[in-house]
Write an enzyme that holds these catalytic residues in place. Sequence first.
Site, mmCIF file in Angstrom:
data_model
loop_
_atom_site.group_PDB
_atom_site.id
_atom_site.type_symbol
_atom_site.label_atom_id
_atom_site.label_comp_id
_atom_site.label_asym_id
_atom_site.label_seq_id
_atom_site.Cartn_x
_atom_site.Cartn_y
_atom_site.Cartn_z
ATOM 1 N N TYR A 143 0.760 -1.136 -0.196
ATOM 2 C CA TYR A 143 0.039 0.084 -0.165
ATOM 3 C C TYR A 143 0.879 1.196 -0.061
ATOM 4 O O TYR A 143 1.421 1.508 0.891
ATOM 5 C CB TYR A 143 -0.824 -0.164 1.299
ATOM 6 N N LYS A 173 -1.172 -1.021 -4.210
ATOM 7 C CA LYS A 173 -2.563 -0.122 -4.064
ATOM 8 C C LYS A 173 -1.702 1.076 -4.051
ATOM 9 O O LYS A 173 -1.191 1.456 -3.206
ATOM 10 C CB LYS A 173 -3.191 -0.364 -2.835
HETATM 11 C C1 LIG Z 1 -5.459 10.190 1.315
HETATM 12 C C2 LIG Z 1 -6.666 9.083 1.081
HETATM 13 O O1 LIG Z 1 -7.478 9.112 1.932
HETATM 14 N N1 LIG Z 1 -6.952 8.604 0.065
HETATM 15 C C3 LIG Z 1 -7.980 7.738 -0.302
HETATM 16 C C4 LIG Z 1 -8.706 8.194 -1.723
HETATM 17 O O2 LIG Z 1 -9.856 7.329 -1.778
HETATM 18 C C5 LIG Z 1 -9.270 9.700 -1.375
HETATM 19 O O3 LIG Z 1 -10.171 9.756 -0.331
HETATM 20 C C6 LIG Z 1 -9.785 10.061 -2.930
HETATM 21 O O4 LIG Z 1 -9.166 10.096 -3.733
HETATM 22 C C7 LIG Z 1 -10.217 11.745 -2.422
HETATM 23 O O5 LIG Z 1 -9.323 12.458 -2.213
HETATM 24 C C8 LIG Z 1 -7.559 6.327 -0.725
HETATM 25 O O6 LIG Z 1 -6.552 6.334 -1.462
HETATM 26 C C9 LIG Z 1 -7.527 5.673 0.589
HETATM 27 C C10 LIG Z 1 -7.550 4.180 0.523
HETATM 28 O O7 LIG Z 1 -7.737 3.544 -0.490
HETATM 29 C C11 LIG Z 1 -7.802 3.610 2.050
HETATM 30 O O8 LIG Z 1 -8.668 3.974 2.878
HETATM 31 O O9 LIG Z 1 -7.104 2.624 2.293
#
Ligand SMILES: CC(=O)N[C@@H]([C@@H](O)[C@H](O)[C@H](O)CO)[C@@H](O)CC(=O)C(=O)O
EC number: 4.1.3.3
Length: 305
Positions: A143, A173
């Site tokens: 990740y 990921k």
């Molecule tokens: C920094 C962060 O929280 N990034 C999110 C994104 O889904 C993010 O919320 C989205 O791109 C909106 O900025 C994901 O990469 C995190 C994720 O997959 C997880 O919760 O493990």
Amino acid sequence: MAFAGKRLKGLIAATFTPMTSNSDINLAAIEQYVDYLVQKQHIRNIFVNGTTGEGMSLSVHERKSLAEEWVKQARGKMNNVIVHVGCLSLSDSKDLAAHAASCGADAISTVCPSFLKPSSLDALVLYLKEVASAAPSLPFYYYHIPRLTGITYQIYELLGKVKKNIPSFRGVKFSDVNLMDFSLCVSEYKEFDCLYGVDEQLLGALAFGAHGAVGSTYNYLGKKNGDMMAAFEEGNLLKARKIQCSLQEFLIFVFDMGWGLAEFKDIMSQVSGIPLGPSRLPLYSSMKFDHHDNIKTKMLKLDLI
Ligand SMILES: CC(=O)N[C@@H]([C@@H](O)[C@H](O)[C@H](O)CO)[C@@H](O)CC(=O)C(=O)O
């Protein structure tokens, strides 16, 4: 072995952790949550206890209870439950990895500890190898989220090293905006699943060959993102771009309000109707009740709900 030979693809919702008003974990909401994802958002894969799930703010005991409940409720309804096992302590991560295997998870994933950081890519590989060794039968995903961990190694270089060292390694990921690194991972390591994690620019990653995507917005915008992926696969770029731009406009609205993960959880509660509770401190939502109407109006205007 869970999904030997099976590729992980499509949309994967990074789930929020349901909590009570006191920020205790609320296992009772998970059944309804799974049904909502499957029936309303057409989501069949989940990534639990990750960033969105506030995994790092939970105890090992809580994380085990959550993993068990997600796996139990997803059985027969979803295709894959990926359990994030990253912790600051290697022994806790190994404990969580072994537990994920014993409770029937389909795969595990870990960030690298980011308080005391690896001093080299080789040290990172040694670390990942140790975590993976605790659940050798489960597909293992690194990740990568450098904005939060501060660990910025090029992932295509990491893939070259893990390939020889970690038999259960299946992919990454990739939660970063560096699409050149992402593209190199996809084109040079076809045997690995490359899952993109910056929802606001998923279309760019699809153009580079992303196999799937993991993100927070797929909890409540899964169907819309699914439409975008389908349009992309059909070669209808105009439609795909239109949807991605609407999703971006919604996220710009959210970021302009100064909102982040705690507010995303509130948005999910509003859109889904499932009371997910507050986030756990230090996260704290600044969303007020009268913001709810603004969110709904914005989403309707952008044709997102
Ligand atoms: C920094 C962060 O929280 N990034 C999110 C994104 O889904 C993010 O919320 C989205 O791109 C909106 O900025 C994901 O990469 C995190 C994720 O997959 C997880 O919760 O493990």
